[in-house]
Design an enzyme around this catalytic site. Sequence first.
Site, PDB file in Angstrom:
ATOM      1  N   LYS A  90      14.770  43.319  22.307  1.00  0.00           N
ATOM      2  CA  LYS A  90      16.241  43.317  22.367  1.00  0.00           C
ATOM      3  C   LYS A  90      16.903  43.848  21.106  1.00  0.00           C
ATOM      4  O   LYS A  90      17.989  44.408  21.150  1.00  0.00           O
ATOM      5  CB  LYS A  90      16.736  41.912  22.687  1.00  0.00           C
ATOM      6  CG  LYS A  90      16.430  41.535  24.137  1.00  0.00           C
ATOM      7  CD  LYS A  90      17.371  40.466  24.629  1.00  0.00           C
ATOM      8  CE  LYS A  90      17.296  40.342  26.143  1.00  0.00           C
ATOM      9  NZ  LYS A  90      16.034  39.726  26.599  1.00  0.00           N
ATOM     10  N   GLU A 112      27.154  38.594  26.191  1.00  0.00           N
ATOM     11  CA  GLU A 112      26.768  37.543  27.122  1.00  0.00           C
ATOM     12  C   GLU A 112      25.319  37.177  26.838  1.00  0.00           C
ATOM     13  O   GLU A 112      24.588  37.987  26.270  1.00  0.00           O
ATOM     14  CB  GLU A 112      26.885  38.048  28.561  1.00  0.00           C
ATOM     15  CG  GLU A 112      25.697  38.900  29.049  1.00  0.00           C
ATOM     16  CD  GLU A 112      25.513  40.214  28.299  1.00  0.00           C
ATOM     17  OE1 GLU A 112      26.497  40.721  27.744  1.00  0.00           O
ATOM     18  OE2 GLU A 112      24.360  40.735  28.279  1.00  0.00           O
ATOM     19  N   SER A 370       7.053  42.676  26.135  1.00  0.00           N
ATOM     20  CA  SER A 370       8.453  42.715  25.681  1.00  0.00           C
ATOM     21  C   SER A 370       8.799  41.660  24.646  1.00  0.00           C
ATOM     22  O   SER A 370       9.724  41.846  23.857  1.00  0.00           O
ATOM     23  CB  SER A 370       9.381  42.593  26.886  1.00  0.00           C
ATOM     24  OG  SER A 370       9.072  41.438  27.644  1.00  0.00           O
TER      25      SER A 370
HETATM   26  C1  PLP Z   1      15.609  39.524  27.888  1.00  0.00           C
HETATM   27  C2  PLP Z   1      14.168  39.725  28.028  1.00  0.00           C
HETATM   28  C3  PLP Z   1      13.618  40.421  29.125  1.00  0.00           C
HETATM   29  C4  PLP Z   1      14.416  40.890  30.297  1.00  0.00           C
HETATM   30  O1  PLP Z   1      15.346  41.894  30.033  1.00  0.00           O
HETATM   31  P1  PLP Z   1      15.148  43.406  30.455  1.00  0.00           P
HETATM   32  O2  PLP Z   1      16.492  43.994  30.218  1.00  0.00           O
HETATM   33  O3  PLP Z   1      14.736  43.457  31.887  1.00  0.00           O
HETATM   34  O4  PLP Z   1      14.115  43.967  29.560  1.00  0.00           O
HETATM   35  C5  PLP Z   1      12.250  40.630  29.158  1.00  0.00           C
HETATM   36  N1  PLP Z   1      11.451  40.169  28.172  1.00  0.00           N
HETATM   37  C6  PLP Z   1      11.938  39.501  27.109  1.00  0.00           C
HETATM   38  C7  PLP Z   1      10.992  39.009  26.069  1.00  0.00           C
HETATM   39  C8  PLP Z   1      13.312  39.250  26.997  1.00  0.00           C
HETATM   40  O5  PLP Z   1      13.775  38.571  25.946  1.00  0.00           O
END
Ligand code: PLP
Length: 385
Positions: A90, A112, A370
């Site tokens: 993020k 948000e 992610s």
């Molecule tokens: C917020 C988040 C997501 C989901 O958001 P996307 O916009 O679909 O990437 C996925 N993995 C993590 C670790 C997150 O914090």
Amino acid sequence: MTMTDPGERGRFGEFGGTYVPETLVPACHELEKAFREAWADPEFRAELDRLLSDYAGRPSPVTECFNLSEELGVRVLLKREDLNHTGSHKINNVLGQALLAKRMGKTRLVAETGAGQHGVATATAAALFGMDCIVYMGEVDIKRQELNVFRMRLLGTEVRSAKSGSRTLKDAVNEAMRYWVSVVDDTHYCLGSAMGPHPYPWMVREFHRVIGDEAREQCRKLLDGGIPDVVTACVGGGSNAIGIFSGFADTDAELVGVEPAGGAAVTRAVPGIVHGSKSYLMQDEWGQVLEAESISAGLDYPGVGPEHSHLASIGRARYVPVTDDEVIEAFQLLSRTEGIIPALESAHALAWVSRDRLELAGRTVLINLSGRGDKDVNQMMEILK
Ligand SMILES: *Cc1c(COP(=O)(O)O)cnc(C)c1O
């Protein structure tokens, strides 16, 4: 050509667009113009690159998972977005948007958040840039995510409770947008995924493109032929997935987005309009937006970014659902075999690879990890005891 500039109208095939109240149309135009100029400006790009490396810790490595690969019979590589500052992908988007806001002369950010991850990332950037910051969060989520609420306050951000509707993420987006209308002169809306009205889906993709670009280069060095057979990522709003996909759109790699079974907007493929753009979204027979339900708060979003709907509809990417039980198993599998505790969101992508390992046997799969799982350890302790 796929994954290029969606043009002034912000269309990805039939999806995307700018479905906002008239009062927000000038703000979206102003933002598009500012982003277009900044993105073409080498000085802006250099300043963002510096922040990404010196502050966020990029480039993130690609890790080859030897133990897991042996166990699954699939060659698994991880793109390590969990190693970024604040623990997920993020920060890429947030640093880009905050830098752009500063360039536009804005002094405040509004955002948000659902689970609190995007709120914390935005609060982090606001602290770094010396900007005021307000984060809208559903009343229900504020109770569920105490620790992230405290983190945001520690970082100097005001957390406001969204009390409408189901008092979760979709309501926080509504209230943040409504607030933005009233303060648009000095405030930038820092949207947290590749969704919303144009230019957000395109802009957020471009800020996350660094994931795919780095991974492409890293695979070039690591793999014969340079390209993995499959590139996969979890899909909530779709930002981490679109970021890694964008590095491989022009290759033969198969692109696979993994959705929670309880929020499988693309798998269900019913189009509609929510939060400013046309895309697939979860709705009932009367067109009312449904609540998504997933073990991972970060994927609890009933819609999906418009470019994913487009990639699905033209067959360039495919989307698969996984169940909470499969995710719980994958969370433990990666921890046990590789010493890496994944975010529950990221564990979705791994859950698909693990479940479909026979179909994937002998192939090379690049998973976008992610985020890290520290934030989910308490929840998993409750589930597993
Ligand atoms: C917020 C988040 C997501 C989901 O958001 P996307 O916009 O679909 O990437 C996925 N993995 C993590 C670790 C997150 O914090």
